[in-house]
Design a protein around this motif. Structure first.
Motif, PDB file in Angstrom:
ATOM      1  N   THR A 277      30.723  41.775  40.147  1.00  0.00           N
ATOM      2  CA  THR A 277      32.132  41.927  40.525  1.00  0.00           C
ATOM      3  C   THR A 277      33.054  41.453  39.414  1.00  0.00           C
ATOM      4  N   VAL A 278      32.715  40.315  38.808  1.00  0.00           N
ATOM      5  CA  VAL A 278      33.533  39.791  37.712  1.00  0.00           C
ATOM      6  C   VAL A 278      33.551  40.751  36.534  1.00  0.00           C
ATOM      7  N   VAL A 279      32.386  41.324  36.190  1.00  0.00           N
ATOM      8  CA  VAL A 279      32.311  42.260  35.065  1.00  0.00           C
ATOM      9  C   VAL A 279      33.156  43.493  35.328  1.00  0.00           C
ATOM     10  N   ILE A 280      33.022  44.067  36.527  1.00  0.00           N
ATOM     11  CA  ILE A 280      33.798  45.272  36.866  1.00  0.00           C
ATOM     12  C   ILE A 280      35.286  44.974  36.845  1.00  0.00           C
ATOM     13  N   THR A 281      35.654  43.825  37.411  1.00  0.00           N
ATOM     14  CA  THR A 281      37.069  43.445  37.409  1.00  0.00           C
ATOM     15  C   THR A 281      37.594  43.289  35.988  1.00  0.00           C
TER      16      THR A 281
ATOM     17  N   LEU B 176      45.089  47.986  28.053  1.00  0.00           N
ATOM     18  CA  LEU B 176      45.171  48.965  26.968  1.00  0.00           C
ATOM     19  C   LEU B 176      46.220  50.031  27.267  1.00  0.00           C
ATOM     20  N   MET B 177      46.269  50.480  28.530  1.00  0.00           N
ATOM     21  CA  MET B 177      47.277  51.482  28.907  1.00  0.00           C
ATOM     22  C   MET B 177      48.686  50.909  28.763  1.00  0.00           C
ATOM     23  N   MET B 178      48.863  49.646  29.161  1.00  0.00           N
ATOM     24  CA  MET B 178      50.183  49.029  29.018  1.00  0.00           C
ATOM     25  C   MET B 178      50.552  48.864  27.545  1.00  0.00           C
TER      26      MET B 178
ATOM     27  N   VAL C 213      36.488  44.815  33.267  1.00  0.00           N
ATOM     28  CA  VAL C 213      36.620  46.144  32.649  1.00  0.00           C
ATOM     29  C   VAL C 213      37.889  46.834  33.111  1.00  0.00           C
ATOM     30  N   VAL C 214      38.144  46.784  34.423  1.00  0.00           N
ATOM     31  CA  VAL C 214      39.341  47.436  34.962  1.00  0.00           C
ATOM     32  C   VAL C 214      40.607  46.794  34.385  1.00  0.00           C
ATOM     33  N   CYS C 215      40.611  45.468  34.328  1.00  0.00           N
ATOM     34  CA  CYS C 215      41.780  44.787  33.766  1.00  0.00           C
ATOM     35  C   CYS C 215      41.964  45.133  32.292  1.00  0.00           C
TER      36      CYS C 215
END
Length: 266
Positions: free
Chosen positions: A209-213, A222-224, A215-217
């Motif tokens: 869960t921490v890894v996925i979170t 990067l988009m911001m 990556v999403v963050c």
């Protein structure tokens, strides 16, 4: 069907003492001087339902009372000198409805962890018991075994603690086939030894869960950042355009602004 041997100063029981009493249903051995019960002492008693061993000096019980004692519904071992009791013995009595443990010097350590688990299951199934009151260690003296938290048994050897997770029938059968070997193993591991705590299974899910979170963050950041760079570039280009094209016009004026001035001179 009923045999009352109470108050007879009996100090021991021969394994074949009751061999011919096939129809015996109630056996009273209270208020004697019995110190221990041998394996299979009550063999060949297929109809035995009530066994009262209270008010003796019993310090040890076997892993089985006999080959045909599965019909026992009442067992009393109160007022003895028992410090522990094998869970295997109790599990060999599937029809047990009432069991009395009162007034024994129970040692509430690793040796009674299996007994604690069995008693909880027994009471959940509707069994009747007077409970087990700890005599030692000092911090647990006077407490009901059922109220002792599981965490206090966390340092027990895996042989004892594995009952909390699974009941391995193969180990059960092995202990019945080799009672002397099992008894020796109990003595060698009588004390609780610290064991490393196993890694919880849920920890793997937490790490995922921490890894996925993360990556999403990271993607969102990067988009911001890309949006910020694009905005800055757009602002710079717009400012440059204003400086190059609008400034000269403001200095010299537009044709529309000059035309009325020229016409007035004419």
């Amino acid at each position: 069907k009923i045999l009352d041997l109470s108050n007879n100063s009996l100090s021991s029981l021969a394994p074949g003492a009751f061999q011919k009493l096939r129809y015996l249903q109630v056996l009273n051995l209270t208020r004697n001087m019995i110190h221990y019960i041998e394996n299979k002492t009550f063999s060949f008693l297929p109809h035995l339902k009530e066994l009262d061993l209270s008010s003796n000096s019993i310090i040890r019980l076997p892993e089985t009372f006999g080959n045909s004692t599965g019909n026992i519904t009442l067992l009393s071992v109160k007022h003895n000198k028992l410090q522990k009791m094998e869970r295997v013995l109790l599990e060999s009595l599937p029809n047990l409805k009432v069991v009395l443990f009162k007034d024994n010097p129970w040692q509430c350590n690793c040796n009674v962890f299996g007994l604690k688990l069995w008693l909880e299951s027994f009471l959940y199934r509707g069994g009747i018991s007077d409970g087990i009151i700890c005599s030692a260690p000092g911090i647990r003296k006077g407490k009901d075994l059922l109220t002792v938290p599981y965490e206090l048994f966390g340092a027990c050897p895996l042989r004892t603690a594995h009952f909390h997770l699974h009941h391995h029938s193969s180990e059960h059968r092995s202990s019945l086939k080799h009672p002397h070997h099992s008894e020796h193993g109990e003595n060698s591991r009588s004390n609780c030894e610290p064991k490393p705590k196993p890694r919880p299974v849920s920890l793997r899910h937490a790490i995922a869960t921490v890894v996925i979170t993360g990556v999403v963050c990271g993607i969102v950041c990067l988009m911001m950042l890309a949006a910020a760079v694009y905005g800055c570039a757009y602002a710079a280009i717009t400012a440059k355009y204003h400086r190059e094209h609008l400034a000269p016009v403001r200095e010299h004026g537009t044709p529309e602004e000059k035309e009325p001035f020229d016409s007035s001179l004419a």
